[in-house]
Design a protein around this motif. Structure first.
Motif, PDB file in Angstrom:
ATOM      1  N   LEU A   1       0.822  -1.214   0.000  1.00 58.84           N
ATOM      2  CA  LEU A   1       0.000   0.000   0.000  1.00 58.84           C
ATOM      3  C   LEU A   1       0.854   1.261   0.000  1.00 58.84           C
ATOM      4  N   HIS A   2       2.065   1.153   0.535  1.00 62.41           N
ATOM      5  CA  HIS A   2       2.914   2.343   0.603  1.00 62.41           C
ATOM      6  C   HIS A   2       3.244   2.873  -0.792  1.00 62.41           C
ATOM      7  N   PHE A   3       3.469   1.980  -1.746  1.00 59.44           N
ATOM      8  CA  PHE A   3       3.689   2.426  -3.128  1.00 59.44           C
ATOM      9  C   PHE A   3       2.518   3.299  -3.591  1.00 59.44           C
ATOM     10  N   LEU A   4       1.305   2.829  -3.302  1.00 60.82           N
ATOM     11  CA  LEU A   4       0.106   3.520  -3.767  1.00 60.82           C
ATOM     12  C   LEU A   4      -0.055   4.875  -3.085  1.00 60.82           C
ATOM     13  N   HIS A   5       0.225   4.927  -1.797  1.00 62.36           N
ATOM     14  CA  HIS A   5       0.084   6.199  -1.079  1.00 62.36           C
ATOM     15  C   HIS A   5       1.102   7.228  -1.557  1.00 62.36           C
TER      16      HIS A   5
ATOM     17  N   ARG B   1      -7.156  -9.624   4.595  1.00 64.61           N
ATOM     18  CA  ARG B   1      -8.417  -9.300   5.243  1.00 64.61           C
ATOM     19  C   ARG B   1      -8.946  -7.967   4.728  1.00 64.61           C
ATOM     20  N   ASN B   2     -10.112  -7.568   5.246  1.00 63.24           N
ATOM     21  CA  ASN B   2     -10.794  -6.401   4.690  1.00 63.24           C
ATOM     22  C   ASN B   2     -10.047  -5.094   4.916  1.00 63.24           C
ATOM     23  N   SER B   3      -9.283  -5.003   6.009  1.00 66.54           N
ATOM     24  CA  SER B   3      -8.664  -3.727   6.345  1.00 66.54           C
ATOM     25  C   SER B   3      -7.795  -3.173   5.219  1.00 66.54           C
ATOM     26  N   PRO B   4      -6.821  -3.948   4.690  1.00 69.17           N
ATOM     27  CA  PRO B   4      -6.034  -3.393   3.573  1.00 69.17           C
ATOM     28  C   PRO B   4      -6.869  -3.154   2.332  1.00 69.17           C
ATOM     29  N   LEU B   5      -7.925  -3.970   2.117  1.00 70.42           N
ATOM     30  CA  LEU B   5      -8.777  -3.754   0.954  1.00 70.42           C
ATOM     31  C   LEU B   5      -9.578  -2.466   1.096  1.00 70.42           C
TER      32      LEU B   5
ATOM     33  N   MET C   1      -9.423   0.364  -1.675  1.00 70.35           N
ATOM     34  CA  MET C   1     -10.595   0.907  -2.364  1.00 70.35           C
ATOM     35  C   MET C   1     -10.669   2.428  -2.230  1.00 70.35           C
ATOM     36  N   GLN C   2     -10.231   2.958  -1.102  1.00 69.21           N
ATOM     37  CA  GLN C   2     -10.206   4.419  -0.955  1.00 69.21           C
ATOM     38  C   GLN C   2      -9.239   5.044  -1.954  1.00 69.21           C
ATOM     39  N   LEU C   3      -8.160   4.347  -2.217  1.00 70.69           N
ATOM     40  CA  LEU C   3      -7.202   4.848  -3.213  1.00 70.69           C
ATOM     41  C   LEU C   3      -7.799   4.767  -4.619  1.00 70.69           C
ATOM     42  N   TRP C   4      -8.585   3.730  -4.889  1.00 69.82           N
ATOM     43  CA  TRP C   4      -9.300   3.669  -6.171  1.00 69.82           C
ATOM     44  C   TRP C   4     -10.259   4.860  -6.289  1.00 69.82           C
TER      45      TRP C   4
ATOM     46  N   HIS D   1     -11.828 -13.280  -2.974  1.00 73.93           N
ATOM     47  CA  HIS D   1     -11.278 -12.539  -1.836  1.00 73.93           C
ATOM     48  C   HIS D   1     -11.748 -11.084  -1.807  1.00 73.93           C
ATOM     49  N   SER D   2     -12.021 -10.525  -2.973  1.00 75.08           N
ATOM     50  CA  SER D   2     -12.400  -9.116  -3.035  1.00 75.08           C
ATOM     51  C   SER D   2     -13.898  -8.902  -2.893  1.00 75.08           C
ATOM     52  N   ARG D   3     -14.655  -9.945  -2.587  1.00 74.07           N
ATOM     53  CA  ARG D   3     -16.116  -9.828  -2.603  1.00 74.07           C
ATOM     54  C   ARG D   3     -16.652  -8.677  -1.750  1.00 74.07           C
ATOM     55  N   PRO D   4     -16.236  -8.529  -0.479  1.00 76.46           N
ATOM     56  CA  PRO D   4     -16.764  -7.395   0.300  1.00 76.46           C
ATOM     57  C   PRO D   4     -16.488  -6.048  -0.359  1.00 76.46           C
ATOM     58  N   ALA D   5     -15.261  -5.872  -0.862  1.00 76.27           N
ATOM     59  CA  ALA D   5     -14.903  -4.606  -1.507  1.00 76.27           C
ATOM     60  C   ALA D   5     -15.679  -4.422  -2.804  1.00 76.27           C
TER      61      ALA D   5
END
Length: 589
Positions: free
Chosen positions: A405-409, A435-439, A443-446, A470-474
């Motif tokens: 995630l650091h790359f994305l931020h 798990r959902n937390s990193p997703l 998604m906020q970055l998307w 794995h991405s179903r909730p997101a």
């Protein structure tokens, strides 16, 4: 430091005097109770007054007003029944310490810290298992003339190599004797090291602060066995010390590197020290694993915040760093490459000259090495090579999401939206089994990328689909939040999801904006519930039938509803329990 008047700031000597006052006027039990109040955020806003005073309210069994005098804690008072030397005062003092940017555990450990300074300094005992900085010394006491020589040597700090800095630090700390990793020892050691700091340029001063923290981190982290590669574990006191040191490092590296006024030889000296710092971190991080990384994030931030911004487009230093990293990879024989869960399956044998991966036999590489190479490619804008490295590092057991995630931020912070979209596509699958937390963060970055580049939205949908299940909730949340009702319903139908599993608030927007889309969703579930042929299934079917009735009425299709419910009742006339539930629900007479 937050909203603190200049005359309320503290230098190192004043800070140590405050710790001594706390040890003198407050017992350990009071300090620990005050620490609990501080952690529970019971302290209100601080108000600073003249003559080094602090006013604040603390929530206890009642709201108590604390008046602190930093010049003399003994004259401070509180409106609680105790009146003075109470836990409310300690809680306020800790809030003030936090705003100062000082470690709160310096107050928590005031008694042990003061006792350590007053105790005779014993000779140190070699302990290679504790740290590579506490070995090979039989007698660590320092005669006064030798200590003077250390201070004299320190005046040449800017001209000395980083390895010599650390040798000087080791010599300086000999007079502390044997120490174990803890907040009190680390604070004492830091005070000792700052006592020999000469006058330096602003940028070199920042480097000194950084290396004090690095030296103390190395002291706190046990050396990893180079043969067994056994995991590294920290004791609780050491972990507390590490937390404080890491917080200090974040503050140091978050400030831009100040090279103002440096020219010629002095500027060259500074860049030489930066290169040596990178080499030091490179050496320290290479034995780390995905389960415990202290030096790898520091290496990353050093390049990101202090080196790359001053390169001004020159790639030579980054290219040189990549060569060093490649040399490390080449020198890692199969026997020496740790087969740890964070290892990569990439090797020099399966890399072509342009950085592409070939399917030759591979051996694990240390995850920090893979991350470091990825960062260098990232800084060079060679994203394909960076992605290949990250994919290889994730192929074994996955890269911890914070490193991905650091790359994305970084891209989001630099407003590089097009590149961010590409990285979101390529890193998404590496987060798919998380798990959902990193997703959620992903998604906020998307959302941010799409806000600035609406045309990339279709790539988000394609990426989320490729990450299923794995991405179903997101994926569901993205469809729902964007009002993609048909897409959302089609997905639920394809997965045979039960409508009654959703909260009413999830389905209400669809009932309001696109009620007709719910008809097949509800009808399919009603037939499935009836097919269970038990009382619970019939009750669930009736719940949905009532919702269907409302939707048909809203769509002004009452005739279709009457025809459907009559046909349903006739078709299932032999199911007496269902007939009873239909009558109870007033769906048939």
């Amino acid at each position: 430091m937050m909203n603190i008047p200049n005359d309320m700031n503290m230098d190192d000597a004043q800070w140590q005097q405050l710790i001594r006052q706390v040890a003198e006027h407050f017992n350990n039990l009071t300090i620990m109770r005050g620490f609990q109040y501080y952690k529970q955020k019971r302290v209100g806003p601080l108000t600073y007054t003249a003559q080094n005073g602090i006013l604040a309210e603390v929530q206890g069994s009642d709201d108590y007003k604390v008046t602190l005098s930093l010049k003399s804690l003994n004259t401070s008072h509180c409106t609680c029944p105790v009146g003075s030397h109470c836990k409310h005062m300690i809680a306020v003092l800790m809030s003030y310490t936090e705003q100062l940017g000082r470690p709160v555990h310096g107050i928590v450990n005031a008694h042990s810290s003061t006792a350590l300074k007053q105790a005779p300094k014993p000779a140190a005992i070699a302990s290679a298992e504790r740290s590579d900085y506490a070995s090979h010394e039989e007698n660590l006491s320092i005669p006064d003339n030798q200590y003077s020589q250390i201070r004299e040597r320190a005046t040449e700090l800017a001209e000395l190599e980083i390895t010599e800095w650390h040798e000087l630090f080791r010599a300086c700390l000999k007079r502390l004797g044997t120490g174990t990793p803890s907040t009190s020892y680390v604070q004492t050691a830091a005070d000792e090291l700052y006592s020999i700091k000469p006058r330096l340029s602003a940028g070199m001063d920042q480097l000194f602060e950084l290396h004090v923290q690095l030296y103390l981190i190395r002291f706190c982290v046990p050396a990893r066995n180079s043969i067994t590669h056994a995991p590294v574990y920290l004791s609780y006191p050491a972990q507390l010390a590490m937390d404080a040191l890491q917080k200090g490092l974040e503050q140091i590296l978050s400030r831009p590197l100040d090279l103002s006024g440096l020219k010629g030889t002095k500027l060259e000296q500074h860049w030489k020290r930066l290169e040596e710092t990178s080499a030091y971190l490179r050496t320290q991080m290479i034995s780390e694993t995905s389960s415990i990384m202290f030096f790898t994030p520091i290496y990353r931030q050093l390049w990101l915040n202090w080196i790359v911004p001053h390169l001004q487009g020159a790639q030579k230093m980054v290219d040189s760093e990549l060569e060093f990293l490649q040399e490390i990879e080449n020198n890692l024989s199969p026997a020496s490459k740790p087969a740890n869960p964070g290892g990569s399956v990439l090797s020099a044998a399966n890399l072509t000259e342009d950085g592409n991966v070939t399917p030759n036999k591979s051996v694990p590489l240390p995850l920090p090495l893979v991350l470091a190479q990825s960062w260098m490619y990232f800084h060079l804008g060679q994203d394909e090579q960076a992605w290949q490295r990250l994919v290889s590092g994730s192929s074994a057991y996955g890269i911890p999401p914070e490193h991905l995630l650091h790359f994305l931020h970084v891209l989001a912070d630099s407003s590089d939206w097009k590149r961010l979209g590409e990285w979101l596509v390529h890193l998404g699958p590496l987060l798919a089994n998380r798990r959902n937390s990193p997703l959620n963060d992903y998604m906020q970055l998307w959302d941010t990328a799409i806000h600035h580049l609406p045309d990339v939205e279709h790539r988000m949908w394609d990426t989320l689909v490729s990450m299923l299940p794995h991405s179903r909730p997101a994926y569901e949340e993205a469809m729902h939040s964007r009002g993609q009702w048909r897409r959302w319903i089609d997905f639920q139908l394809s997965t045979e999801t039960e409508p009654l599993e959703f909260r009413v608030t999830v389905l209400q927007p669809i009932e309001k904006h696109a009620p007709e889309l719910l008809l097949p969703f509800y009808h399919q579930a009603v037939e499935r519930y009836i097919g269970h042929k038990n009382r619970d299934g019939y009750k669930a079917a009736v719940k949905l039938l009532k919702r269907l009735s409302k939707i048909y009425k809203k769509l002004k299709q009452e005739e279709h509803w009457e025809q459907f419910i009559t046909t349903l009742a006739v078709r299932n006339s032999r199911l007496r329990a269902l007939q009873e539930e239909l009558r109870k629900g007033k769906l048939i007479s």
